[in-house]
Design an enzyme around this catalytic site. Sequence first.
Site, short mmCIF file in Angstrom:
data_model
loop_
_atom_site.label_atom_id
_atom_site.label_comp_id
_atom_site.label_asym_id
_atom_site.label_seq_id
_atom_site.Cartn_x
_atom_site.Cartn_y
_atom_site.Cartn_z
N GLU A 29 0.75 -1.20 -0.10
CA GLU A 29 -0.04 0.00 -0.11
C GLU A 29 0.67 1.29 0.14
O GLU A 29 0.48 2.26 0.19
CB GLU A 29 -1.03 -0.06 1.23
CG GLU A 29 -2.30 -0.54 0.92
CD GLU A 29 -2.45 -1.89 0.53
OE1 GLU A 29 -1.78 -2.70 1.12
OE2 GLU A 29 -3.40 -1.97 -0.16
N TYR A 76 3.39 1.86 2.16
CA TYR A 76 3.89 2.37 3.43
C TYR A 76 5.47 2.01 3.48
O TYR A 76 5.95 1.92 2.32
CB TYR A 76 3.11 1.70 4.50
CG TYR A 76 1.87 2.00 4.71
CD1 TYR A 76 1.45 3.41 5.20
CD2 TYR A 76 0.89 0.94 4.69
CE1 TYR A 76 0.01 3.60 5.41
CE2 TYR A 76 -0.62 1.27 4.66
CZ TYR A 76 -1.04 2.64 5.22
OH TYR A 76 -2.41 2.97 5.22
N ARG A 83 2.97 -8.88 3.93
CA ARG A 83 2.16 -8.37 3.05
C ARG A 83 2.96 -7.45 2.11
O ARG A 83 3.76 -6.67 2.72
CB ARG A 83 1.04 -7.50 3.77
CG ARG A 83 0.20 -6.45 2.92
CD ARG A 83 -0.96 -6.85 2.78
NE ARG A 83 -1.84 -5.98 2.16
CZ ARG A 83 -3.04 -6.07 1.39
NH1 ARG A 83 -3.56 -7.45 1.37
NH2 ARG A 83 -3.66 -5.14 0.49
N HIS A 108 -1.52 3.99 -2.10
CA HIS A 108 -2.78 4.83 -1.45
C HIS A 108 -2.48 6.18 -2.62
O HIS A 108 -3.64 6.97 -2.99
CB HIS A 108 -2.54 5.35 -0.12
CG HIS A 108 -2.83 4.45 0.75
ND1 HIS A 108 -4.10 3.81 0.70
CD2 HIS A 108 -2.27 4.07 1.71
CE1 HIS A 108 -4.06 2.94 1.61
NE2 HIS A 108 -3.14 2.99 2.68
N GLN A 115 -17.80 4.24 2.38
CA GLN A 115 -18.18 5.53 2.98
C GLN A 115 -18.12 5.56 4.44
O GLN A 115 -17.87 6.56 5.09
CB GLN A 115 -19.77 5.73 2.86
CG GLN A 115 -19.89 6.54 1.43
CD GLN A 115 -21.40 6.35 1.04
OE1 GLN A 115 -21.98 5.61 0.11
NE2 GLN A 115 -22.28 7.36 1.53
FE1 SF4 Z 1 -17.17 -0.23 3.93
FE2 SF4 Z 1 -19.57 -1.42 4.74
FE3 SF4 Z 1 -19.39 0.10 2.44
FE4 SF4 Z 1 -18.50 -2.34 2.64
S1 SF4 Z 1 -20.65 -1.79 2.67
S2 SF4 Z 1 -17.41 -0.35 1.71
S3 SF4 Z 1 -17.47 -2.33 4.62
S4 SF4 Z 1 -19.19 0.94 4.75
#
Ligand code: SF4
Length: 656
Positions: free
Chosen positions: A168, A170, A218, A256, A342
Amino acid sequence: GLERVLRPGRIGRLVLPHRIVMGAMHLGWDHRDDGGRSLAAFYLARVRGGAGLMVTGGAAVDPAGVDVPSSGVLDDTAFRTRLRRVAGEVGAAGGLLALQLFHAGRYARPAAGGPHPVAPSAVPSRISPLTPAALSTDAVARIVEDFARGASHARDLGFSAVEIMGSEGYLIDQFLSPLTNRRDDEWGGDPQRRMRFGVAVVAAVRAAVGPDFPVVMRMTGDDLLPGGTDRDTVTAYARALAAAGADALNVGVGWHESPVPTVQALVPPGHWVPVAAAVKAAVGVLPVLASNRINRLAQAEAVLAATPLDLISMARPFLADPALVERSRHGRPVNVCVACNQACIDRSLVGAAVSCMVNPIVGREADPVPPDGPPPRVDPAVRAGSTPVGGPRTVAVVGAGPAGLRAAHDLALAGHRVTVYEADGEPGGQFRLACRVPGKADYAEAIRFLTAELTRLGGRLHTGRRITDADEDLLRRHDGVIVATGVLPRRIDLPGDGLPHVRDYGSAFADDALGRRVVVIGGGGIAVDLAHLASQHPDRQVTVLLRGGRLGPRMGRSTRWAVLAELRHRGVQVVTGVRDLRIDPDAVRLVDGTAAARSVPADTVVVAAGQLPADALVHTVRRAGVWHRVVGGARDTTGLDAVRAFAEGHDAALAF
Ligand code: SF4
């Protein structure tokens, strides 16, 4: 079938119950001063739901390596105390937990007064506020030791394994890439020396924990950066990591700051599998994990069937459904992660506590039962249909959109007798529109899951039944009413808004018969979705007109750029700073942000200028004098999104 997924797996000496590994996620509550209770509750819910090996969010091996201030640092004894409890409780419940050892390098965003970020070279990143300081040769060696000490802590604290965070973009990736490693000492100068840091970390960790303790590395299989690490280097690096003592390689994709979407809903499921498969081809028998955009066990099964990959890492799907594995095993509906980002990634980017749009319980697993006797919070993973305190009561839920269905589901789960009334012929509300948008087909799954579970739990759903003023008696016969009647499109007052080719967004979503030249008036998420949907037609010109200067200003940080790039790619025109709009039969006339008068040809004009609460029923319910809650868009459309709608449905159920 799921024969391959459900077959036991192995990482070093660790036997895994199946082939799914829960990937690391920054939860944003490492720092919560509760002795580790809420962290433990989060992981325990997943253990009960059938998770095998789980990886914690990154624990910084050095204070300068913290990505955001809410993440834990292994130097901090209070954090280690919390981790000990987490590892102990997970282990006692039969779970397997790996501690992720983390250093953000130049991606670090320390708290004010915190240590300055460090990196192989002083190369700034466009997503970080501070230019890092270049590490001295000795300081690099000290960080290698920090990783080793972190691994010793993990073993001593009772974890089952460690994962070294080397992807990612890092710190470890920053050493590998010529873009960020401009050194000319033993840690840089050519691919061999750029690989040395990651390899040294694996070797030091292996030496610290001994030969039997599982160590997962990872790594990035493709950084998706122009001028980044080339494929030959990735192959050689994977082999060197294996030789240094890694028991498995978990392959990530992209940094990222990569300009290519990797985890957004627009990325087709399974898109990145070939990247992990290439690493597997390089290392032979060593277990390799694929990750990114695999959100169902059936997809994981298909990947295992089609490739020699050993294990599948899934992260967000375990937020959406802690019981993902158990439900899949028994062929029950799963609450699918819709990849909206979200409530999870968008929050973790700013260090806030994550949750999940479709599962508002995330982050609240340890909440105490409210003292005044409402039903106990029930973990959907295990206990369904329990009997609430005081016995079951009857509830009417009016509206089967996200807020209403979530309330109904949670009430039924708590043992109440629930009846849902939906005016439309199908449940889903705004999600029935959303699921037509490219990349959002899974929004229909969220509705399917809730309705299926509601029915299984004895709840009833009446579609095509509009509740009106005349139903006051019916409402009064219930012990409680949830008003979840959703929203109405906001009309705007424009010259020409009554012309036959002017439509509101609801009908435009539902109807494919839009013209060849479509003008969308509005600049919010719905306007973006509509433009995206309409632009799928190759011969169609779509233009979005907005008053402000920024399209989709409230869209999530991780998603907005990717969707807007897609709109550009599809030729969608965006006109900002629009005023003096007038709709004519053949065009929309306006003055744009540069004060130029313009005419945009249009066969169809869609108004997506916001929403108003559909709250006509509220006064009826008040008059009926029955206990009630108004949730979602029916309560307030200001700042409304699906995260809030689901959460309000959940809260209303708890309050009953
Ligand atoms: Fe994140 Fe839940 Fe949306 Fe999946 S459904 S991307 S876990 S907020």
